[in-house]
Design an enzyme around this catalytic site. Structure first.
Site, PDB file in Angstrom:
ATOM      1  N   GLY A   1       0.810  -1.212   0.000  1.00 18.27           N
ATOM      2  CA  GLY A   1       0.000   0.000   0.000  1.00 18.27           C
ATOM      3  C   GLY A   1       0.843   1.260   0.000  1.00 18.27           C
ATOM      4  O   GLY A   1       1.803   1.380   0.764  1.00 18.27           O
ATOM      5  N   ALA A   2       0.476   2.204  -0.871  1.00 17.51           N
ATOM      6  CA  ALA A   2       1.214   3.469  -0.985  1.00 17.51           C
ATOM      7  C   ALA A   2       0.342   4.642  -0.562  1.00 17.51           C
ATOM      8  O   ALA A   2       0.334   5.697  -1.188  1.00 17.51           O
ATOM      9  CB  ALA A   2       1.728   3.672  -2.413  1.00 17.51           C
ATOM     10  N   GLY A   3      -0.438   4.442   0.515  1.00 17.36           N
ATOM     11  CA  GLY A   3      -1.158   5.562   1.114  1.00 17.36           C
ATOM     12  C   GLY A   3      -0.225   6.328   2.025  1.00 17.36           C
ATOM     13  O   GLY A   3       1.002   6.217   1.928  1.00 17.36           O
ATOM     14  N   TYR A   4      -0.776   7.100   2.950  1.00 16.98           N
ATOM     15  CA  TYR A   4       0.057   7.908   3.845  1.00 16.98           C
ATOM     16  C   TYR A   4       1.033   7.042   4.635  1.00 16.98           C
ATOM     17  O   TYR A   4       2.224   7.355   4.731  1.00 16.98           O
ATOM     18  CB  TYR A   4      -0.823   8.689   4.823  1.00 16.98           C
ATOM     19  CG  TYR A   4      -1.687   9.746   4.185  1.00 16.98           C
ATOM     20  CD1 TYR A   4      -1.135  10.736   3.375  1.00 16.98           C
ATOM     21  CD2 TYR A   4      -3.058   9.771   4.393  1.00 16.98           C
ATOM     22  CE1 TYR A   4      -1.926  11.709   2.795  1.00 16.98           C
ATOM     23  CE2 TYR A   4      -3.864  10.742   3.817  1.00 16.98           C
ATOM     24  CZ  TYR A   4      -3.293  11.705   3.007  1.00 16.98           C
ATOM     25  OH  TYR A   4      -4.081  12.673   2.437  1.00 16.98           O
TER      26      TYR A   4
ATOM     27  N   ASN B   1       1.549  -1.682  -4.784  1.00 17.96           N
ATOM     28  CA  ASN B   1       0.359  -0.834  -4.756  1.00 17.96           C
ATOM     29  C   ASN B   1      -0.501  -1.125  -5.975  1.00 17.96           C
ATOM     30  O   ASN B   1       0.009  -1.458  -7.047  1.00 17.96           O
ATOM     31  CB  ASN B   1       0.754   0.649  -4.741  1.00 17.96           C
ATOM     32  CG  ASN B   1      -0.396   1.551  -4.333  1.00 17.96           C
ATOM     33  OD1 ASN B   1      -0.935   1.442  -3.237  1.00 17.96           O
ATOM     34  ND2 ASN B   1      -0.802   2.451  -5.223  1.00 17.96           N
ATOM     35  N   LYS B   2      -1.799  -0.991  -5.797  1.00 16.69           N
ATOM     36  CA  LYS B   2      -2.741  -1.281  -6.885  1.00 16.69           C
ATOM     37  C   LYS B   2      -2.526  -0.349  -8.077  1.00 16.69           C
ATOM     38  O   LYS B   2      -2.562  -0.776  -9.234  1.00 16.69           O
ATOM     39  CB  LYS B   2      -4.161  -1.140  -6.351  1.00 16.69           C
ATOM     40  CG  LYS B   2      -5.260  -1.530  -7.319  1.00 16.69           C
ATOM     41  CD  LYS B   2      -6.615  -1.403  -6.623  1.00 16.69           C
ATOM     42  CE  LYS B   2      -7.756  -1.757  -7.558  1.00 16.69           C
ATOM     43  NZ  LYS B   2      -9.072  -1.626  -6.879  1.00 16.69           N
TER      44      LYS B   2
ATOM     45  N   GLU C   1     -16.795  17.849   5.799  1.00 15.13           N
ATOM     46  CA  GLU C   1     -15.901  18.522   4.835  1.00 15.13           C
ATOM     47  C   GLU C   1     -16.484  18.455   3.426  1.00 15.13           C
ATOM     48  O   GLU C   1     -16.350  19.396   2.640  1.00 15.13           O
ATOM     49  CB  GLU C   1     -14.507  17.910   4.881  1.00 15.13           C
ATOM     50  CG  GLU C   1     -13.752  18.238   6.160  1.00 15.13           C
ATOM     51  CD  GLU C   1     -12.247  18.029   6.049  1.00 15.13           C
ATOM     52  OE1 GLU C   1     -11.494  18.893   6.516  1.00 15.13           O
ATOM     53  OE2 GLU C   1     -11.834  16.995   5.486  1.00 15.13           O
TER      54      GLU C   1
ATOM     55  N   ASP D   1      -4.960   2.801   8.330  1.00 13.61           N
ATOM     56  CA  ASP D   1      -6.379   2.486   8.529  1.00 13.61           C
ATOM     57  C   ASP D   1      -6.635   1.011   8.771  1.00 13.61           C
ATOM     58  O   ASP D   1      -7.783   0.612   9.000  1.00 13.61           O
ATOM     59  CB  ASP D   1      -7.184   2.939   7.303  1.00 13.61           C
ATOM     60  CG  ASP D   1      -7.369   4.447   7.281  1.00 13.61           C
ATOM     61  OD1 ASP D   1      -7.743   5.015   8.312  1.00 13.61           O
ATOM     62  OD2 ASP D   1      -7.122   5.057   6.227  1.00 13.61           O
TER      63      ASP D   1
ATOM     64  N   GLN E   1      -2.219  12.269   9.856  1.00 11.11           N
ATOM     65  CA  GLN E   1      -1.002  12.490  10.646  1.00 11.11           C
ATOM     66  C   GLN E   1      -0.636  11.250  11.455  1.00 11.11           C
ATOM     67  O   GLN E   1       0.556  10.951  11.631  1.00 11.11           O
ATOM     68  CB  GLN E   1      -1.121  13.732  11.534  1.00 11.11           C
ATOM     69  CG  GLN E   1      -2.164  13.683  12.620  1.00 11.11           C
ATOM     70  CD  GLN E   1      -2.018  14.812  13.641  1.00 11.11           C
ATOM     71  OE1 GLN E   1      -0.913  15.191  14.003  1.00 11.11           O
ATOM     72  NE2 GLN E   1      -3.146  15.348  14.101  1.00 11.11           N
TER      73      GLN E   1
END
Length: 402
Positions: free
Chosen positions: A10-13, A37-38, A170, A298, A316
């Site tokens: 995974g290449a999220g945060y 990563n997908k 938001e 997550d 963060q």
């Protein structure tokens, strides 16, 4: 002796931060690093509500992984993770398999509908770049249909948002900016288009104090957002949400669910013990009972020792976990003790549109209005810098020097 192989999923945060920190801390002779990563891009998950509303272009919210990770140092694999087989230290992908010595599981979130009838089939979700783009296009399509006379149903001009947490609020803040633009573009009276937020709890934005929540609610209401608070959604139909004890149908052309997320379903497929959609990790961020598998972002619950509760899942938190895991893996490689993760909470800021927001920073300093909106841009740019480095900030930053 073979070099240890560190595989990041995974290449999220969390995953991208871990990868970049590992590449900085370890030489090519010390370890092989693989990032899976997908997609070939990273996207700013905390900007997706802006993409969904159409207030920013989807390309601003993403950048190529190879722009911020050196492919000569890190092996990049673009594929979908199917399962992790911890007993033989192997990751099964759709098109291949990869073995590991150390694994960082950071596959991010999927939407959690909490079993609400019809939500999976009839609502849109803000969960990645593509789903956000589809929402933007669908809202505009409904306005175009009404403008052309193809549709005469005014409820087609209603955007219904389920969930009064961070993403939902938001998102309605951005819609309050975008809907007037669409009304002007399609020559539709503003009072015909509605933005309705539905929340089962007695209040919105549970992470903020009452005075800031009151400010946010009034600010949004002043710009045409309607709230249905304390109204549980029992079903989502093709027409809209069925809410409350009297089963009222709120009709809408676009229904969006933002009411919850959970970790990647690969967690369950891999046999990990999942609690409310995520794994409870040890204090050093490892999978309980494992020496070499770390779960972050997550996909995990990380406990705050002071409160006994998990830290709220934020960008963060994910970036700090990614950096911590990189340091712990280096320690593990050299037989040094692993350290426990401690979250350094720098505060929380929520946008309420382009020039409005609320925030709580620096141990209790409260912000609202334009100062909060300005701080939100600072936070977004800081995340770009931490996760993607100077190159990502220069290309995609919200504060431009010129």
């Amino acid at each position: 002796m073979n070099k240890p192989k560190i595989v990041v999923l995974g290449a999220g945060y969390a995953g991208l931060t871990a990868t970049r920190k590992l590449a900085q801390k370890l030489s090519p002779e010390e370890a092989e690093i693989v990032l899976i990563n997908k997609h070939n891009y990273h996207y700013e998950a905390t900007w997706l509500h802006e993409v969904a509303a159409g207030t920013i272009n989807h390309n601003q919210a993403r950048y190529m992984i190879s722009d911020v990770v050196n492919p000569k140092r890190v092996r990049l694999i673009y594929d979908t993770v199917v399962e992790v087989k911890t007993e033989d230290q192997r990751v099964v992908l759709e098109n291949s398999e990869v073995e590991y010595d150390y694994l960082v599981f950071a596959l991010g979130f999927v939407t959690n509908t909490f079993g609400i009838k019809g939500m999976e089939d009839n609502a849109f979700f803000i969960q990645d770049i593509d789903s956000a783009r589809i929402i933007r296009e669908h809202i505009e399509y409904k306005f175009a249909q009404y403008s052309s006379g193809e549709s005469t149903d005014e409820s087609d001009l209603t955007v219904l948002v389920g969930g009064g947490g961070f993403t939902g609020i938001e998102f309605v803040g951005e819609l309050a900016e975008k809907i007037p633009e669409l009304c002007k573009k399609y020559d539709i009276p503003r009072n015909k288009a509605r933005i309705i937020n539905v929340e089962a709890a007695p209040s919105i934005l549970p992470v903020f104090e009452e005075d800031l929540v009151a400010y946010a609610k009034k600010s949004l209401e002043d710009r045409g957002v309607e709230f249905r608070i304390g109204a549980a959604i029992s079903e989502c139909t093709e027409e809209g949400f069925i809410v409350g004890e009297d089963n009222e149908l709120i009709k809408a052309g676009t229904s969006v669910w933002t009411g919850g997320v959970m970790g990647s379903p690969v967690l369950g497929k891999s046999g990990f013990e999942v609690f409310r959609g995520k794994v409870n990790v040890d204090a050093d961020l490892r999978l309980p009972g494992s020496e070499n598998v770390f779960i972050i972002g997550d996909c995990s619950w990380t406990m705050d020792k002071e409160t006994g509760k998990p830290y709220p899942p934020t960008g963060q938190l994910a970036t700090q976990e990614g950096a911590h895991v990189a340091a712990n893996i280096k320690n593990a490689l050299y037989g040094l003790p692993l350290t426990d993760f401690v979250f350094d909470n720098k505060g929380t800021v929520a946008s309420l549109g382009i020039s409005d927001g609320i925030g709580n920073i620096l141990n209790g300093v409260k912000l609202q209005g334009k100062p909060a909106a300005a701080m939100k841009k600072v936070v977004d740019d800081r995340t770009l810098l931490v996760v993607g480095g100077p190159k990502a900030l220069l290309k995609k930053g919200k504060y431009r020097p010129f």
